[in-house]
Motif scaffolding. Structure first.
Motif, short mmCIF file in Angstrom:
data_model
loop_
_atom_site.label_atom_id
_atom_site.label_comp_id
_atom_site.label_asym_id
_atom_site.label_seq_id
_atom_site.Cartn_x
_atom_site.Cartn_y
_atom_site.Cartn_z
N GLN A 299 -7.65 -6.94 5.29
CA GLN A 299 -6.69 -5.91 5.72
C GLN A 299 -7.37 -4.55 5.91
O GLN A 299 -6.81 -3.63 6.49
N SER A 300 -8.61 -4.42 5.37
CA SER A 300 -9.35 -3.14 5.52
C SER A 300 -10.37 -3.23 6.65
O SER A 300 -11.34 -2.47 6.65
N SER B 186 -7.80 0.73 -6.67
CA SER B 186 -6.81 1.51 -5.90
C SER B 186 -5.42 0.88 -5.89
O SER B 186 -4.44 1.57 -5.56
N VAL B 187 -5.30 -0.41 -6.20
CA VAL B 187 -3.96 -1.03 -6.19
C VAL B 187 -3.51 -1.47 -7.60
O VAL B 187 -2.55 -2.23 -7.74
N GLN C 170 0.84 -1.21 0.00
CA GLN C 170 0.00 0.00 0.00
C GLN C 170 0.87 1.26 0.00
O GLN C 170 0.46 2.30 -0.51
N ILE D 26 -10.67 -9.13 -4.01
CA ILE D 26 -11.66 -8.06 -3.86
C ILE D 26 -12.89 -8.57 -3.09
O ILE D 26 -12.99 -9.75 -2.78
N THR E 106 -12.05 -7.49 2.04
CA THR E 106 -10.59 -7.53 2.09
C THR E 106 -10.18 -7.33 3.55
O THR E 106 -10.24 -6.21 4.07
N ASP F 96 -14.08 -3.13 -9.85
CA ASP F 96 -12.78 -3.54 -9.31
C ASP F 96 -12.29 -4.82 -10.00
O ASP F 96 -11.11 -4.94 -10.33
N GLU G 91 -4.59 -7.42 -1.77
CA GLU G 91 -5.99 -7.02 -1.59
C GLU G 91 -6.25 -5.63 -2.18
O GLU G 91 -5.41 -4.74 -2.06
N GLY G 92 -7.44 -5.49 -2.79
CA GLY G 92 -7.83 -4.18 -3.30
C GLY G 92 -8.15 -4.24 -4.78
O GLY G 92 -7.68 -5.14 -5.48
#
Ligand code: KIV
Length: 294
Positions: free
Chosen positions: A143-144, A119-120, A90, A138, A141, A167, A115-116
């Motif tokens: 980690q969010s 945005s990634v 990130q 997706i 996720t 996504d 993950e993502g």
């Protein structure tokens, strides 16, 4: 047959489902290799299953490398994917490529997962440009978790469902060769799987995905406290392990274990000589004697 990026993508084209499980150690890897599982994920879920954290956020690149390298030594044909942990991609595109490279060089993974969605995509593009295959992740996720406010099914309203579809398209366009869909309603996951040319791997996303992944301790019933709705227990290994631990404890205490079949023998003449020697003074070494010698 050796599983590769190409064979996994061909499986989608042929309508053949892909099986994937998490794994974190050599012995379990050997069993999975013999079982014909297509792909193994060194998930950052190891933070919870192996390290006892309450979420995946504290997991480091070194943690993943340690487990990934151990698993890699048990595999021959199974495809090995390593998770990129929180804050390993990130922070910048440079960090993403550098850490992905470490997972390949030191962890011996064949692909990385991050993950993502949109945005990634910059990170996905850069990692793919370094010839490292990428699995996107997706929907939910983990980690969010702090941004989501908990582990919840994603994409239940029009806006969020369309965002997940966008996504999915974005990560495919950025070069991901496969995508994980976590905790997404079945119909939405099925539509995404039809819209994409790359395989979708579902966890809590229904049977319309091109493959499935589960955390192996979940599917073996090793945690008895909580069972998410999307988990099926294919065995009750947790109960069986507890039964065996209790039996061992009781046999050690009752001296039933070890018994004759587990013990090694020595010739009685040899033992007789050892007993005689043990009875002589020079064999009664005391701490005092050891100190004098030193
Ligand atoms: O870390 C993990 O185990 C995962 C799966 C839940 C897909 O990312």
């Amino acid at each position: 047959m050796k599983n590769t990026v190409t064979t996994l993508q061909q499986m989608k084209k042929d309508g053949e489902k892909i099986s994937m499980l998490t794994c974190y150690d050599y012995s379990t890897a050997c069993l999975m290799e013999e079982s014909g599982i297509n792909a193994i994920l060194i998930g950052d879920s190891l933070g919870m299953t192996m390290m006892g954290y309450s979420d995946t956020l504290p997991v480091t690149v070194d943690d993943i490398i340690h487990h990934c390298a151990s698993v890699s030594r048990g595999l021959k044909d199974t495809f090995l994917v390593a998770d990129m942990p929180f804050m390993s991609y990130q922070t910048s595109v440079y960090d993403a490529v550098k850490n992905a490279g470490r997972l390949i060089k030191e962890g011996h993974a064949q692909a990385v997962k991050l993950e993502g969605g949109a945005s990634v995509c910059e990170q996905i593009r850069a990692i793919v440009n370094a010839d490292i295959p990428v699995v996107a992740h997706i929907g939910l996720t983990p980690q969010s978790i702090n941004a989501f406010g908990g582990f919840k099914v994603q994409g239940k309203n029009v806006e969020r469902a369309i965002q997940i579809l966008k996504d999915a398209k974005a990560v495919e366009e950025a070069g991901a060769f496969m995508v994980t869909l976590e905790c997404v309603p079945e119909e939405l996951a099925t539509l995404i799987s039809q819209e994409l040319t790359i395989p979708t791997i579902g966890i809590g996303a229904g049977n319309g995905c091109d493959g499935q992944v589960l955390v192996y301790q979940d599917m073996l019933g090793m945690f008895t406290g909580f069972k998410p709705k999307f988990v099926k227990h294919f065995a009750n290994i947790g109960e069986e392990m507890k039964r065996a631990f209790k039996e061992y404890d009781s046999e050690v205490k009752s001296k039933a274990f070890p018994s004759a079949e587990h013990n090694f023998k020595i010739d009685s003449e040899v033992m007789e000589e050892v007993r005689k020697a043990a009875a002589t003074k020079e064999f009664t070494v005391t701490l005092e004697d050891e100190r004098v010698k030193a």
